[in-house]
Design a protein around this motif. Sequence first.
Motif, PDB file in Angstrom:
ATOM      1  N   ALA A  87      14.654 -61.661 -18.365  1.00 55.74           N
ATOM      2  CA  ALA A  87      14.108 -62.749 -17.554  1.00 55.74           C
ATOM      3  C   ALA A  87      14.138 -62.411 -16.068  1.00 55.74           C
ATOM      4  O   ALA A  87      13.169 -62.653 -15.339  1.00 55.74           O
ATOM      5  N   LEU A  88      15.237 -61.814 -15.613  1.00 55.54           N
ATOM      6  CA  LEU A  88      15.340 -61.454 -14.200  1.00 55.54           C
ATOM      7  C   LEU A  88      14.399 -60.309 -13.853  1.00 55.54           C
ATOM      8  O   LEU A  88      13.807 -60.288 -12.767  1.00 55.54           O
ATOM      9  N   ALA A  89      14.239 -59.360 -14.778  1.00 55.90           N
ATOM     10  CA  ALA A  89      13.301 -58.264 -14.535  1.00 55.90           C
ATOM     11  C   ALA A  89      11.874 -58.787 -14.434  1.00 55.90           C
ATOM     12  O   ALA A  89      11.096 -58.351 -13.574  1.00 55.90           O
ATOM     13  N   GLY A  90      11.538 -59.729 -15.311  1.00 57.08           N
ATOM     14  CA  GLY A  90      10.193 -60.301 -15.284  1.00 57.08           C
ATOM     15  C   GLY A  90       9.908 -61.046 -14.000  1.00 57.08           C
ATOM     16  O   GLY A  90       8.805 -60.956 -13.436  1.00 57.08           O
ATOM     17  N   LEU A  91      10.903 -61.796 -13.508  1.00 61.94           N
ATOM     18  CA  LEU A  91      10.705 -62.574 -12.291  1.00 61.94           C
ATOM     19  C   LEU A  91      10.796 -61.716 -11.033  1.00 61.94           C
ATOM     20  O   LEU A  91       9.852 -61.644 -10.243  1.00 61.94           O
ATOM     21  N   LEU A  92      11.963 -61.077 -10.843  1.00 57.04           N
ATOM     22  CA  LEU A  92      12.197 -60.372  -9.588  1.00 57.04           C
ATOM     23  C   LEU A  92      11.468 -59.026  -9.517  1.00 57.04           C
ATOM     24  O   LEU A  92      10.897 -58.681  -8.478  1.00 57.04           O
ATOM     25  N   GLY A  93      11.507 -58.282 -10.616  1.00 59.58           N
ATOM     26  CA  GLY A  93      10.882 -56.966 -10.593  1.00 59.58           C
ATOM     27  C   GLY A  93       9.372 -57.012 -10.706  1.00 59.58           C
ATOM     28  O   GLY A  93       8.655 -56.422  -9.891  1.00 59.58           O
ATOM     29  N   GLU A  94       8.863 -57.732 -11.700  1.00 58.00           N
ATOM     30  CA  GLU A  94       7.424 -57.730 -11.964  1.00 58.00           C
ATOM     31  C   GLU A  94       6.680 -58.773 -11.118  1.00 58.00           C
ATOM     32  O   GLU A  94       5.754 -58.433 -10.386  1.00 58.00           O
ATOM     33  N   ARG A  95       7.103 -60.018 -11.212  1.00 55.19           N
ATOM     34  CA  ARG A  95       6.361 -61.094 -10.532  1.00 55.19           C
ATOM     35  C   ARG A  95       6.520 -61.056  -9.023  1.00 55.19           C
ATOM     36  O   ARG A  95       5.548 -61.215  -8.286  1.00 55.19           O
ATOM     37  N   CYS A  96       7.763 -60.835  -8.531  1.00 60.24           N
ATOM     38  CA  CYS A  96       8.017 -60.875  -7.092  1.00 60.24           C
ATOM     39  C   CYS A  96       7.988 -59.506  -6.423  1.00 60.24           C
ATOM     40  O   CYS A  96       7.938 -59.420  -5.199  1.00 60.24           O
ATOM     41  N   GLY A  97       8.043 -58.443  -7.209  1.00 62.64           N
ATOM     42  CA  GLY A  97       7.893 -57.109  -6.646  1.00 62.64           C
ATOM     43  C   GLY A  97       9.109 -56.527  -5.954  1.00 62.64           C
ATOM     44  O   GLY A  97       8.981 -55.610  -5.137  1.00 62.64           O
ATOM     45  N   PHE A  98      10.307 -57.009  -6.279  1.00 61.50           N
ATOM     46  CA  PHE A  98      11.515 -56.414  -5.703  1.00 61.50           C
ATOM     47  C   PHE A  98      11.742 -55.034  -6.319  1.00 61.50           C
ATOM     48  O   PHE A  98      11.682 -54.855  -7.537  1.00 61.50           O
ATOM     49  N   GLY A  99      12.028 -54.050  -5.473  1.00 64.45           N
ATOM     50  CA  GLY A  99      12.295 -52.698  -5.941  1.00 64.45           C
ATOM     51  C   GLY A  99      12.563 -51.781  -4.767  1.00 64.45           C
ATOM     52  O   GLY A  99      12.689 -52.239  -3.626  1.00 64.45           O
ATOM     53  N   GLY A 100      12.657 -50.502  -5.021  1.00 63.84           N
ATOM     54  CA  GLY A 100      12.955 -49.564  -3.939  1.00 63.84           C
ATOM     55  C   GLY A 100      12.346 -48.209  -4.191  1.00 63.84           C
ATOM     56  O   GLY A 100      11.859 -47.911  -5.282  1.00 63.84           O
ATOM     57  N   SER A 101      12.357 -47.386  -3.135  1.00 66.38           N
ATOM     58  CA  SER A 101      11.873 -46.012  -3.221  1.00 66.38           C
ATOM     59  C   SER A 101      12.709 -45.157  -2.279  1.00 66.38           C
ATOM     60  O   SER A 101      13.533 -45.681  -1.502  1.00 66.38           O
ATOM     61  N   SER A 102      12.508 -43.862  -2.292  1.00 66.82           N
ATOM     62  CA  SER A 102      13.294 -42.966  -1.448  1.00 66.82           C
ATOM     63  C   SER A 102      13.124 -43.294   0.032  1.00 66.82           C
ATOM     64  O   SER A 102      14.048 -43.119   0.828  1.00 66.82           O
ATOM     65  N   ALA A 103      11.958 -43.789   0.430  1.00 66.29           N
ATOM     66  CA  ALA A 103      11.720 -44.124   1.838  1.00 66.29           C
ATOM     67  C   ALA A 103      12.635 -45.231   2.321  1.00 66.29           C
ATOM     68  O   ALA A 103      12.952 -45.310   3.522  1.00 66.29           O
ATOM     69  N   ASP A 104      13.082 -46.093   1.428  1.00 69.11           N
ATOM     70  CA  ASP A 104      13.924 -47.223   1.829  1.00 69.11           C
ATOM     71  C   ASP A 104      15.302 -46.770   2.295  1.00 69.11           C
ATOM     72  O   ASP A 104      15.977 -47.506   3.011  1.00 69.11           O
ATOM     73  N   TYR A 105      15.716 -45.564   1.937  1.00 67.94           N
ATOM     74  CA  TYR A 105      17.010 -45.058   2.384  1.00 67.94           C
ATOM     75  C   TYR A 105      17.011 -44.731   3.874  1.00 67.94           C
ATOM     76  O   TYR A 105      18.067 -44.590   4.479  1.00 67.94           O
ATOM     77  N   GLN A 106      15.834 -44.614   4.473  1.00 68.65           N
ATOM     78  CA  GLN A 106      15.737 -44.267   5.889  1.00 68.65           C
ATOM     79  C   GLN A 106      15.682 -45.478   6.804  1.00 68.65           C
ATOM     80  O   GLN A 106      15.602 -45.333   8.023  1.00 68.65           O
ATOM     81  N   ARG A 107      15.735 -46.671   6.245  1.00 69.71           N
ATOM     82  CA  ARG A 107      15.557 -47.894   7.029  1.00 69.71           C
ATOM     83  C   ARG A 107      16.846 -48.710   7.064  1.00 69.71           C
ATOM     84  O   ARG A 107      17.461 -48.953   6.026  1.00 69.71           O
ATOM     85  N   LEU A 108      17.217 -49.134   8.273  1.00 77.38           N
ATOM     86  CA  LEU A 108      18.389 -49.994   8.400  1.00 77.38           C
ATOM     87  C   LEU A 108      18.171 -51.313   7.682  1.00 77.38           C
ATOM     88  O   LEU A 108      19.088 -51.848   7.051  1.00 77.38           O
ATOM     89  N   ASP A 109      16.959 -51.865   7.757  1.00 78.85           N
ATOM     90  CA  ASP A 109      16.739 -53.182   7.154  1.00 78.85           C
ATOM     91  C   ASP A 109      16.836 -53.157   5.637  1.00 78.85           C
ATOM     92  O   ASP A 109      16.882 -54.206   4.993  1.00 78.85           O
TER      93      ASP A 109
END
Length: 293
Positions: A87-109
């Motif tokens: 349920a959380l994967a469907g909402l946060l991952g798929e529907r809302c698009g929460f996730g990460g990539s290698s580029a996110d390691y370079q950002r303070l935010d």
Amino acid sequence: MSDRDSGSAERRRQFAEEARSERPDLAHLCLLLGAEAGPVGPAEVRPVTPGETVPDPYGIDAAQIELDRLAGMVPHGSCSPAAWASALAGLLGERCGFGGSSADYQRLDSSLLQQVLRRRRGLPILLSVVWIEVARRAGAPVCGVALPGHFVVGFGDRESLVLADPFAGGAPLTGRDAELLVTGATGAALDPSMMTPARPLEIVLRILNNVRAWAAARPERTDVALWAVELSLLLPSHPARLRYEHAQLLVQRGEFLRGAVEMEEYAEILDAIEPTTAENVRRKAHAARALLN
């Protein structure tokens, strides 16, 4: 004292108080941490006229509201750990698009909860905080699992946790997947102790360690390194060496006398256990004092 300085002092008082409470609030601590990086929202995109009050300039209230809103969107009827994870994967991952990539390691935010909620991108541990807080509000049996090198979330009892990787949008993790993550990060095998649910203060310290690592790679950002160390020192349990790191940062920023005093205080602590190291620290304190001339 400027309004920003006085506001920071109040936020740090709240941070220390929350950290020492019987049941520390993970979201509140992370949001107070994020506020140290500066205002978010309207204050960033338009000038503020004299006398105008910008509501919630650090986005703390807005972030809490967003977590509540997301929790209200979690489908009802989940009962098993696997169903909650799905349920959380469907909402946060798929529907809302929460996730990460290698580029996110370079950002303070990527380490600031307010910004992660806004961008829906972040480091594994911050994305896990979003999952934990949304799932907890929805009534799920959830915890953070601090695997070496990669933070994930678990649903259910410790003995039979269903793991999910928020960085990968909530992809399920089998025991074999977890073993591969640990081996890839450390070269060692997965130990059962690594599956122990992470406590809120452990999560916050790990986030602050990430911020310190980000700043250490950018010598021009001693301002970020300083507030990350100072928040770490407000936690009830922290590495003693952080006091020395704080002193070194003060010297780097030109506060030679204050840095020297803190080095000397740290040397006194070391005297009984590492006298040679203590003497080296005293020499550095002496060198810092010499910069005053």
